[in-house]
Design an enzyme around this catalytic site. Sequence first.
Site, PDB file in Angstrom:
ATOM      1  N   ASP A   1      11.644 -37.018  25.357  1.00 29.59           N
ATOM      2  CA  ASP A   1      12.481 -38.006  25.804  1.00 29.59           C
ATOM      3  C   ASP A   1      13.682 -37.378  24.720  1.00 29.59           C
ATOM      4  OD1 ASP A   1      14.494 -39.900  25.972  1.00 29.59           O
ATOM      5  OD2 ASP A   1      12.990 -41.370  26.050  1.00 29.59           O
TER       6      ASP A   1
ATOM      7  N   TYR B   1      10.130 -44.933  23.345  1.00 30.08           N
ATOM      8  CA  TYR B   1      11.013 -45.912  24.060  1.00 30.08           C
ATOM      9  C   TYR B   1      10.097 -47.100  24.367  1.00 30.08           C
ATOM     10  CZ  TYR B   1      14.070 -47.946  27.805  1.00 30.08           C
ATOM     11  OH  TYR B   1      14.806 -48.624  28.635  1.00 30.08           O
TER      12      TYR B   1
ATOM     13  N   ARG C   1      18.834 -37.114  51.130  1.00 30.55           N
ATOM     14  CA  ARG C   1      17.687 -37.302  50.133  1.00 30.55           C
ATOM     15  C   ARG C   1      17.760 -36.130  49.208  1.00 30.55           C
ATOM     16  NH1 ARG C   1      13.504 -39.315  52.756  1.00 30.55           N
ATOM     17  NH2 ARG C   1      12.396 -37.231  52.335  1.00 30.55           N
TER      18      ARG C   1
HETATM   19  C1  LIG Z   1      17.698 -46.191  27.503  1.00 32.04           C
HETATM   20  C2  LIG Z   1      16.660 -45.293  27.531  1.00 32.04           C
HETATM   21  C3  LIG Z   1      15.684 -44.802  28.313  1.00 32.04           C
HETATM   22  C4  LIG Z   1      15.704 -45.596  29.759  1.00 32.04           C
HETATM   23  O1  LIG Z   1      16.800 -45.118  30.396  1.00 32.04           O
HETATM   24  P1  LIG Z   1      17.551 -46.278  31.537  1.00 32.04           P
HETATM   25  O2  LIG Z   1      18.613 -45.499  32.206  1.00 32.04           O
HETATM   26  O3  LIG Z   1      17.766 -47.362  31.043  1.00 32.04           O
HETATM   27  O4  LIG Z   1      16.102 -46.289  32.572  1.00 32.04           O
HETATM   28  C5  LIG Z   1      14.846 -44.071  27.909  1.00 32.04           C
HETATM   29  N1  LIG Z   1      14.698 -43.467  26.779  1.00 32.04           N
HETATM   30  C6  LIG Z   1      15.510 -43.891  25.781  1.00 32.04           C
HETATM   31  C7  LIG Z   1      15.401 -43.126  24.646  1.00 32.04           C
HETATM   32  C8  LIG Z   1      16.607 -44.687  26.088  1.00 32.04           C
HETATM   33  O5  LIG Z   1      17.491 -44.915  25.128  1.00 32.04           O
END
Ligand SMILES: *Cc1c(COP(=O)(O)O)cnc(C)c1O
Length: 408
Positions: A183, A111, A58
């Site tokens: 993000d 998102y 892990r």
């Molecule tokens: C797709 C996406 C996520 C989430 O990613 P997953 O791997 O699908 O959980 C988060 N932020 C943005 C901007 C995304 O495009």
Amino acid sequence: MNLVEPALQTATRLTHAGRKGKVHPGPVNPPIVRASTMLFPDVAALNNACGTRRVYGRHGNETTHALEQALCSAENAAGCMLTPSGLSAITTTLLALLQPGDHLLMVDTTYDPTRLFCDGLLKQIGVTTTYYDPLIGRGIAALMQKNTRVVFVESPGSLTFEIQDIPAIAAVAHAGGAVVVSDSTWATPIGWDSFDLGIDVSIHAATKYIVGHSDALMGVILTNEALHERVRNTYRQLGITIGGDDAALALRGLRTLAARLAVHRDSAQVVARWLQQQPEVAEVLYPPLEGCAGHELWKRDFKPEYACGLMGAVFRADITEQQVAALIDRTRLFGIGFSWGGYESLILPTKPSAYRSVNAGQWQTPMLRLHVGLEATEDLLADLAQGFDALRKTSEPQPARNYLKAVV
Ligand SMILES: *Cc1c(COP(=O)(O)O)cnc(C)c1O
């Protein structure tokens, strides 16, 4: 070689980081390790390993550690954690940095599942969230509270592609004792110098461009030195981990990221310009294109050589949802599906007003999101031309259809 050498160019670091390199004979790539149990020859060796990240599956293995190193090198980060999805990277980071009674400033264009987490679990544990206008800049000072601990940015914004003034926002956040979490999925680890812009934790849905081939889900948390232990402590307590097979897919994707992004960028520019010429399109949302909203800030803060292929298009008010559906249905090369960042082109109808609390009235006409993949642009444009042809032939009014609720 374990390269975290900022002196080397990005493409060079992506090619060599997390590998043993020339002085160690053997395969080019690290082995793909599948492991839960790690064995030790004797008790002394077991005791020596305790406290390191080599004791149990892990905690990671040779493959995941190689990927972590390569990602740190790609974005000049101090620490890296790998999670099973982009969303879990976001939720783990927010849980690490926020406690009951704390306040979070969240960009309104985040998102959508991030918003659901803020309005759900975070609220339940006593964290309050205020959504702010992505274009607020230094005006965010008016929204800072004594207990604001995190300012969350996502630039460009989901679906509407606003570019945020991150250095201005970060200056205010830091002065008020908050940290900046980003993000950074659209930028990718190589599209900007995130930590120099004032970001403290840079998160990626590696599912998109890092994996790059639509065959695995993964999240990445990259931190500065100051926050690494704090985020890792929560990550460890939550038991989050990924397997060696997925790590190998992400490492493979990372090796070609710079080369792929250069093609996505060039093709996206061509498609964006073509869309601008269609009379039904009111606005193209692609900040790397000169003249598009956000271009000046994009030019200041992002690296021109690595733009991605994701963009939006806003239709004129007289274009109906049925017409847009006809366009989408007619294309053959643009897949209809969530996610993006793979080698293939994608298309989706979008309705950002459904996920906004600030300026929700701004986005009322039908919209598209396009991911421009690695296909030849002549073929993509011919395909889109067929789609617009279908749109133009669809003029009969029909009963309204609901857009898909989830947006990825
Ligand atoms: C797709 C996406 C996520 C989430 O990613 P997953 O791997 O699908 O959980 C988060 N932020 C943005 C901007 C995304 O495009």
